[in-house]
Design a protein around this motif. Structure first.
Motif, mmCIF file in Angstrom:
data_model
loop_
_atom_site.group_PDB
_atom_site.id
_atom_site.type_symbol
_atom_site.label_atom_id
_atom_site.label_comp_id
_atom_site.label_asym_id
_atom_site.label_seq_id
_atom_site.Cartn_x
_atom_site.Cartn_y
_atom_site.Cartn_z
ATOM 1 N N VAL B 202 0.832 -1.214 0.000
ATOM 2 C CA VAL B 202 0.000 0.000 0.000
ATOM 3 C C VAL B 202 0.860 1.255 0.000
ATOM 4 O O VAL B 202 0.611 2.200 -0.757
ATOM 5 N N SER B 203 1.909 1.257 0.833
ATOM 6 C CA SER B 203 2.672 2.497 0.942
ATOM 7 C C SER B 203 3.451 2.796 -0.324
ATOM 8 O O SER B 203 3.770 3.940 -0.605
ATOM 9 N N GLY B 204 3.761 1.765 -1.115
ATOM 10 C CA GLY B 204 4.537 2.010 -2.319
ATOM 11 C C GLY B 204 3.700 2.146 -3.574
ATOM 12 O O GLY B 204 4.222 2.475 -4.638
ATOM 13 N N GLU B 205 2.403 1.872 -3.470
ATOM 14 C CA GLU B 205 1.571 1.801 -4.656
ATOM 15 C C GLU B 205 1.299 3.185 -5.263
ATOM 16 O O GLU B 205 0.872 4.102 -4.572
ATOM 17 N N THR B 206 1.551 3.307 -6.561
ATOM 18 C CA THR B 206 1.324 4.584 -7.227
ATOM 19 C C THR B 206 0.149 4.519 -8.200
ATOM 20 O O THR B 206 -0.744 5.363 -8.182
ATOM 21 N N ALA B 207 0.143 3.470 -9.032
ATOM 22 C CA ALA B 207 -0.847 3.406 -10.108
ATOM 23 C C ALA B 207 -2.276 3.380 -9.574
ATOM 24 O O ALA B 207 -3.173 4.006 -10.123
ATOM 25 N N ALA B 208 -2.476 2.668 -8.477
ATOM 26 C CA ALA B 208 -3.841 2.500 -7.975
ATOM 27 C C ALA B 208 -4.402 3.784 -7.375
ATOM 28 O O ALA B 208 -5.614 3.951 -7.281
ATOM 29 N N ILE B 209 -3.519 4.708 -6.950
ATOM 30 C CA ILE B 209 -4.033 5.933 -6.330
ATOM 31 C C ILE B 209 -4.049 7.104 -7.307
ATOM 32 O O ILE B 209 -4.614 8.160 -7.028
ATOM 33 N N LEU B 210 -3.456 6.865 -8.468
ATOM 34 C CA LEU B 210 -3.300 7.926 -9.461
ATOM 35 C C LEU B 210 -4.635 8.596 -9.792
ATOM 36 O O LEU B 210 -4.763 9.819 -9.777
ATOM 37 N N PHE B 211 -5.671 7.762 -10.053
ATOM 38 C CA PHE B 211 -6.976 8.320 -10.458
ATOM 39 C C PHE B 211 -7.984 8.334 -9.326
ATOM 40 O O PHE B 211 -9.150 8.609 -9.533
ATOM 41 N N THR B 212 -7.573 7.922 -8.127
ATOM 42 C CA THR B 212 -8.589 7.748 -7.095
ATOM 43 C C THR B 212 -8.422 8.669 -5.890
ATOM 44 O O THR B 212 -9.391 8.941 -5.202
ATOM 45 N N VAL B 213 -7.195 9.114 -5.627
ATOM 46 C CA VAL B 213 -7.035 9.935 -4.424
ATOM 47 C C VAL B 213 -5.897 10.941 -4.513
ATOM 48 O O VAL B 213 -5.996 12.053 -4.008
ATOM 49 N N ALA B 214 -4.820 10.564 -5.196
ATOM 50 C CA ALA B 214 -3.589 11.328 -5.077
ATOM 51 C C ALA B 214 -3.702 12.754 -5.636
ATOM 52 O O ALA B 214 -4.225 12.976 -6.728
ATOM 53 N N ALA B 215 -3.223 13.701 -4.848
ATOM 54 C CA ALA B 215 -3.216 15.096 -5.279
ATOM 55 C C ALA B 215 -1.808 15.473 -5.718
ATOM 56 O O ALA B 215 -0.819 15.042 -5.133
ATOM 57 N N TYR B 216 -1.736 16.271 -6.766
ATOM 58 C CA TYR B 216 -0.455 16.724 -7.311
ATOM 59 C C TYR B 216 0.229 17.656 -6.312
ATOM 60 O O TYR B 216 1.400 17.502 -5.974
ATOM 61 N N PHE B 217 -0.538 18.613 -5.830
ATOM 62 C CA PHE B 217 0.017 19.541 -4.853
ATOM 63 C C PHE B 217 -1.131 20.015 -3.959
ATOM 64 O O PHE B 217 -2.094 20.615 -4.428
ATOM 65 N N LEU B 218 -1.033 19.734 -2.669
ATOM 66 C CA LEU B 218 -2.134 20.049 -1.760
ATOM 67 C C LEU B 218 -1.530 20.341 -0.391
ATOM 68 O O LEU B 218 -1.354 19.453 0.424
ATOM 69 N N PRO B 219 -1.128 21.579 -0.171
ATOM 70 C CA PRO B 219 -0.337 21.882 1.019
ATOM 71 C C PRO B 219 -1.152 21.939 2.314
ATOM 72 O O PRO B 219 -0.747 22.567 3.261
ATOM 73 N N LYS B 220 -2.336 21.333 2.333
ATOM 74 C CA LYS B 220 -3.049 21.290 3.624
ATOM 75 C C LYS B 220 -3.482 19.853 3.900
ATOM 76 O O LYS B 220 -3.563 19.020 2.993
ATOM 77 N N LEU B 221 -3.766 19.604 5.156
ATOM 78 C CA LEU B 221 -4.132 18.246 5.554
ATOM 79 C C LEU B 221 -5.623 18.013 5.304
ATOM 80 O O LEU B 221 -6.415 18.945 5.312
ATOM 81 N N PRO B 222 -6.009 16.756 5.062
ATOM 82 C CA PRO B 222 -7.422 16.459 4.793
ATOM 83 C C PRO B 222 -8.291 16.653 6.040
ATOM 84 O O PRO B 222 -7.826 16.493 7.161
ATOM 85 N N HIS B 223 -9.553 17.031 5.800
ATOM 86 C CA HIS B 223 -10.485 17.199 6.915
ATOM 87 C C HIS B 223 -11.458 16.045 7.035
ATOM 88 O O HIS B 223 -12.043 15.823 8.077
ATOM 89 N N SER B 224 -11.674 15.346 5.935
ATOM 90 C CA SER B 224 -12.599 14.211 6.001
ATOM 91 C C SER B 224 -12.131 13.149 5.020
ATOM 92 O O SER B 224 -11.196 13.366 4.239
ATOM 93 N N ILE B 225 -12.813 12.006 5.039
ATOM 94 C CA ILE B 225 -12.414 10.924 4.136
ATOM 95 C C ILE B 225 -12.804 11.228 2.693
ATOM 96 O O ILE B 225 -12.503 10.461 1.799
ATOM 97 N N PHE B 226 -13.495 12.364 2.471
ATOM 98 C CA PHE B 226 -13.844 12.725 1.103
ATOM 99 C C PHE B 226 -12.863 13.734 0.515
ATOM 100 O O PHE B 226 -13.062 14.236 -0.572
ATOM 101 N N ASP B 227 -11.798 14.014 1.265
ATOM 102 C CA ASP B 227 -10.768 14.913 0.759
ATOM 103 C C ASP B 227 -9.693 14.134 0.011
ATOM 104 O O ASP B 227 -9.479 12.953 0.265
ATOM 105 N N GLN B 228 -9.011 14.839 -0.883
ATOM 106 C CA GLN B 228 -7.847 14.257 -1.533
ATOM 107 C C GLN B 228 -6.638 14.373 -0.608
ATOM 108 O O GLN B 228 -6.643 15.195 0.316
#
Lengths: 250, 284
Positions: B202-228
């Motif tokens: 999980v910690s090394g996986e890139t492809a699976a998070i590419l279209f589902t969660v990963a943000a390119y640049f997001l300098p703040k922490l998430p507030h809920s599970i619906f955040d990137q």
């Protein structure tokens, strides 16, 4: 009434018959030995008394097994309740990899006993009954696997006794043990019959002669002869029995 | 030296060199990452957000993001995987259904992670309207590691000696009680192995998070599970391929790799300690 009785019992593994028309009765507070060559059905019969064979696929049972007059294969019988009433000790000592105390307390917890003082009392009683108390009373929290083979087997007996069964089944309980441990187990069996009805499967003719009141000789799934132990070993009525107990075959 | 002994020696050394090579490769990677990455590590690097087009500042949001994804995916995959493993080994009898489920589990393990990513996007992000979110990413990663957890659970249950089950039944215990009190505690140390492998994956996986969660640049922490969130492997990918100034962000990239490898190693060590603790607890 007999404590344990079988009536016209047939048992099949798949299509092959393992026990043929077994009818026999065992009395309360007696030791009955089952002897016979490997594959004769003696262990199979033993496991029918606490329904351990139920765990195997493709078995078929005909006839009746009665404990105090009740057929244990009747449709509404509670199998877990039956197994509390009919304790079992296996060939190879198989204590759980838990502490000595937890091993003996296992059945009590299965029964839903919560009171620690009651569990402690019954653990102590069971360990005394199995002649292990003096050896382990100061190390109850230690792992059961640290005990010697003979001690482990007596612990397994204590574990079974803690459930306060009326019948105790023993499947070659000393075959994996050294002579001194074996002697201790045999002595124990002699003492335990005051309180329990014991059925022991054994490969050792001497053991059967030493510990049992009655002996049943099985051959190829049939009960060849069942009588007082003394009679079986000194004056059997069937030639097959004579041949087996004198060591001419088997 | 005669010919036979010489052949023995050659074969022996071939085996030895081959196995040593594995160790050499691992150490080479660790050495390479440490040499280039360790110098980037500082308190600020670990606790600050990326700054100035990601060539300065830290990777804190990516560390937190990866930790969220580890926990999130295990919340889904652990119970499902362990329950399936128990069902397969303790309840399901050998036969067609069992072989079929096992075959499907193995096939699931063989599906490329980018396909999981696409599937996660289609189902969780679009169809279920979770959007690019921790929830969608965790579910996708959970699916990805499910076969690992099922197989290791099944294998660890299989390695529990049957004599313990029989002893428990003979005491009047039900099947459920036997599994709960006898079988599972004995299998638990090995079940943890499945968790270790999953965390690494999980910690090394890139492809699976590419279209589902990963943000390119997001300098703040998430507030809920619906955040990137940002995540370490994706951040590394971005820094190496599509940053604003790739040359200048190299040290940050190696620092990120170093942190990623460090997290995986530390979780492995911790999980191993837990396993050894449970293994030793009652054995001799």
């Amino acid at each position: 009434m007999s404590q344990l009785e079988t009536k016209n019992l047939n048992f099949y593994y798949g299509s092959s018959i393992a026990l043929k028309n077994i009818s026999m009765a065992m009395q309360k507070n007696s030791v009955t030995a089952f002897i016979g060559p490997s594959g004769c059905g003696k262990s199979t019969l033993l496991r029918l008394f606490n329904r351990m064979n139920d765990l195997i696929d493709g078995i078929k049972i005909e006839g009746e097994v009665l404990i105090e007059g009740n057929n244990i294969y009747a449709p509404k019988v509670n199998v877990e309740g039956l197994r509390k009433q009919v304790g079992m000790v296996f060939q190879k000592p198989n204590p759980f990899p838990k502490s000595i105390w937890e091993n003996v307390a296992f059945g009590l917890k299965v029964n839903g006993i919560k009171s620690t003082s009651e569990i402690n009392d019954r653990v102590e009683l069971a360990l005394k009954q199995s002649a292990l108390w003096d050896e382990v009373k100061s190390i109850l929290q230690r792992s059961a696997l640290q005990l010697s083979g003979g001690q482990q087997q007596r612990l397994c007996i204590a574990r079974a006794l803690a459930n306060e069964p009326s019948i105790l089944l023993m499947d070659e309980p000393a075959s994996a043990l050294d002579p001194i441990s074996t002697a201790k187990i045999e002595e124990l069996i002699y003492e335990l019959k005051e309180k329990f009805t014991i059925i022991i499967v054994t490969h050792s003719m001497q053991q059967a002669a030493r510990v049992s009141d009655r002996t049943a000789f099985f051959y190829m799934g049939e009960l060849v002869e069942y009588d007082e132990t003394k009679t079986i070993f000194t004056n059997p009525s069937k030639e097959r029995t004579t041949n087996y107990v004198t060591g001419r075959f088997g | 030296m005669n010919k036979k002994a010489l052949t023995q020696q050659i074969i022996f050394w071939t085996f030895r060199i081959m196995s040593i090579m594995v160790v050499i490769v691992l150490f080479a990677i660790l050495y390479f990452i440490t040499i280039r990455g360790a110098q980037a590590i500082s308190w600020d690097f670990l606790t600050k957000s990326p700054e100035e087009g990601m060539v300065k500042g830290g990777i804190f949001p990516a560390i937190i993001g990866t930790l969220y994804l580890i926990v999130g995916s295990l919340i889904f995959a652990f119970p499902i995987g362990v329950f399936s493993g128990i069902y397969l080994n303790e309840y399901l009898k050998d036969g067609k259904l069992k072989s079929f489920i096992q075959l499907m589990t193995n096939n699931l393990a063989g599906v490329p992670s980018i396909v999981f990513g696409l599937f996660g996007m289609a189902l969780f992000v679009n169809r279920l309207h979770f959007g690019d979110s921790i929830l969608a990413g965790s579910l996708t990663l959970g699916l990805l590691v499910l076969p690992i957890i099922i197989r290791t659970t099944e294998e660890s249950l299989k390695s529990v000696d049957d004599s313990y089950r029989l002893a428990s039944y003979a005491m009047g215990a039900t099947k459920l009680y036997t599994i709960k009190k006898v079988v599972l505690p004995l299998a638990f140390p090995n079940v943890i192995t499945g968790i270790i492998l999953s965390i690494g994956r999980v910690s090394g996986e890139t492809a699976a998070i590419l279209f589902t969660v990963a943000a390119y640049f997001l300098p703040k922490l998430p507030h809920s599970i619906f955040d990137q969130v940002m995540a370490l492997p994706y951040h590394l990918y971005v820094l190496t391929t599509s940053g604003t100034n790739i040359e200048a962000s190299r040290p940050v990239a190696y620092g990120t790799a170093f942190v990623l490898v460090f997290i995986v190693l530390v979780t492995n060590v911790i999980a191993n300690l837990i396993r050894n603790y449970f293994n030793k607890k009652y054995k001799a």
